[in-house]
Design an enzyme around this catalytic site. Sequence first.
Site, short mmCIF file in Angstrom:
data_model
loop_
_atom_site.label_atom_id
_atom_site.label_comp_id
_atom_site.label_asym_id
_atom_site.label_seq_id
_atom_site.Cartn_x
_atom_site.Cartn_y
_atom_site.Cartn_z
CG ASP A 141 -64.55 -30.68 20.72
OD1 ASP A 141 -64.88 -29.65 21.33
OD2 ASP A 141 -65.36 -31.35 20.03
CE LYS A 144 -66.25 -33.02 15.70
NZ LYS A 144 -65.49 -32.56 16.91
CG ASP A 169 -67.45 -33.51 22.05
OD1 ASP A 169 -67.68 -32.36 21.64
OD2 ASP A 169 -68.33 -34.23 22.56
CG ASN A 170 -68.49 -33.82 18.76
OD1 ASN A 170 -67.51 -33.10 18.85
ND2 ASN A 170 -69.69 -33.43 19.17
CD GLU A 199 -72.05 -29.86 21.15
OE1 GLU A 199 -71.95 -30.99 21.65
OE2 GLU A 199 -71.33 -29.49 20.23
O1 LIG Z 1 -67.00 -29.60 13.98
C1 LIG Z 1 -66.99 -29.68 15.19
N1 LIG Z 1 -65.91 -29.40 15.91
C2 LIG Z 1 -64.71 -28.88 15.25
C3 LIG Z 1 -64.65 -27.40 15.58
C4 LIG Z 1 -63.39 -26.90 15.06
N2 LIG Z 1 -62.38 -26.38 15.76
N3 LIG Z 1 -61.43 -26.08 14.91
C5 LIG Z 1 -61.91 -26.40 13.71
C6 LIG Z 1 -61.28 -26.22 12.51
C7 LIG Z 1 -60.27 -27.07 12.15
C8 LIG Z 1 -59.67 -26.90 10.92
C9 LIG Z 1 -60.10 -25.88 10.09
N4 LIG Z 1 -59.70 -25.50 8.86
C10 LIG Z 1 -60.45 -24.42 8.55
N5 LIG Z 1 -61.29 -24.10 9.52
C11 LIG Z 1 -61.09 -25.01 10.49
C12 LIG Z 1 -61.68 -25.16 11.72
N6 LIG Z 1 -63.13 -26.93 13.77
C13 LIG Z 1 -68.22 -30.04 15.94
C14 LIG Z 1 -69.43 -30.09 15.24
C15 LIG Z 1 -70.61 -30.39 15.93
C16 LIG Z 1 -71.90 -30.45 15.20
C17 LIG Z 1 -72.86 -31.39 15.57
C18 LIG Z 1 -74.08 -31.44 14.89
C19 LIG Z 1 -74.32 -30.57 13.85
F1 LIG Z 1 -75.50 -30.60 13.21
C20 LIG Z 1 -73.35 -29.64 13.48
C21 LIG Z 1 -72.15 -29.58 14.15
C22 LIG Z 1 -70.60 -30.62 17.32
C23 LIG Z 1 -69.38 -30.56 17.99
O2 LIG Z 1 -69.32 -30.79 19.34
C24 LIG Z 1 -68.20 -30.30 17.32
O3 LIG Z 1 -67.03 -30.29 18.05
MG LIG Z 2 -67.35 -31.19 19.94
#
Ligand SMILES: O=C(NCCc1nnc(-c2ccc3[nH]cnc3c2)[nH]1)c1cc(-c2ccc(F)cc2)cc(O)c1O
Ligand SMILES: [Mg+2]
Length: 214
Positions: A141, A144, A169-170, A199
């Site tokens: 999760d 992506k 997920d996703n 979600e």
């Molecule tokens: O990006 C997601 N999930 C990833 C979270 C994360 N958890 N850790 C990080 C990380 C990883 C390295 C990184 N390096 C720097 N910051 C960082 C953050 N990112 C995500 C995005 C959506 C989404 C859907 C539709 C939209 F319009 C906008 C968004 C829905 C979801 O269920 C997700 O899981």
């Molecule tokens: Mg997700």
Amino acid sequence: TQTTRPQRMLAAVQKNATRGDPRSVVKAIDQFCRQKEWAMNVGDEKGCILDSVVTEVNPATVLELGTYCGYSTVRIASLLPSNAKLITLEFNPDYAAIARQVIAWAGLEDKVQLVEGASGDWIPKMKEKFGIETFDLVFLDHWKDRYLPDTKLMEECGLLRKGSILLADNVICPGTPDYLEYIRNSPRYKSQYFKSHLEYTKVEDGLEKSVFLG
Ligand SMILES: O=C(NCCc1nnc(-c2ccc3[nH]cnc3c2)[nH]1)c1cc(-c2ccc(F)cc2)cc(O)c1O
Ligand SMILES: [Mg+2]
């Protein structure tokens, strides 16, 4: 000064959830995201599918890639047997700081090891640092575009055994096309798609459950 969305989410948990009651933490976050501000937790609809997979697998070792604010960490950890171990990887220190407090509010800190850093750096260290042989369940999760490289890395590091379950997920929104292509066409996996919604919205999304065949 302006608070962040994760900080406002934590405040909602501390205001509306009961300490030590994981279900009330999950409920408080879902209410916050439905009534106040959308956030990228797996959410209640896909969360029920996640719960059923966790219950079915009954894992002793779980890896979660992408903690965010700890919503799915709490959902998973609340269903684990007492000796089970959940390691959750978060790269973003701000997300990690909030997640630690959400996990603590739920009273699940003894079941969860939150590790800050990049999945690509930490996956090769899992065995030596945490005494992990293989993972029974992996919940993907995080970024992506990291699902596929990290899955290949887990294979190479011998972190998957015959019967290990990957739950992603996703796979539709935002989407993980290269991961889906690989996992659905590889003879080393048997995959199943659970259709759901992004979600807190009506947009299609889903979870891909894959069994590693060894
Ligand atoms: O990006 C997601 N999930 C990833 C979270 C994360 N958890 N850790 C990080 C990380 C990883 C390295 C990184 N390096 C720097 N910051 C960082 C953050 N990112 C995500 C995005 C959506 C989404 C859907 C539709 C939209 F319009 C906008 C968004 C829905 C979801 O269920 C997700 O899981
Ligand atoms: Mg997700």
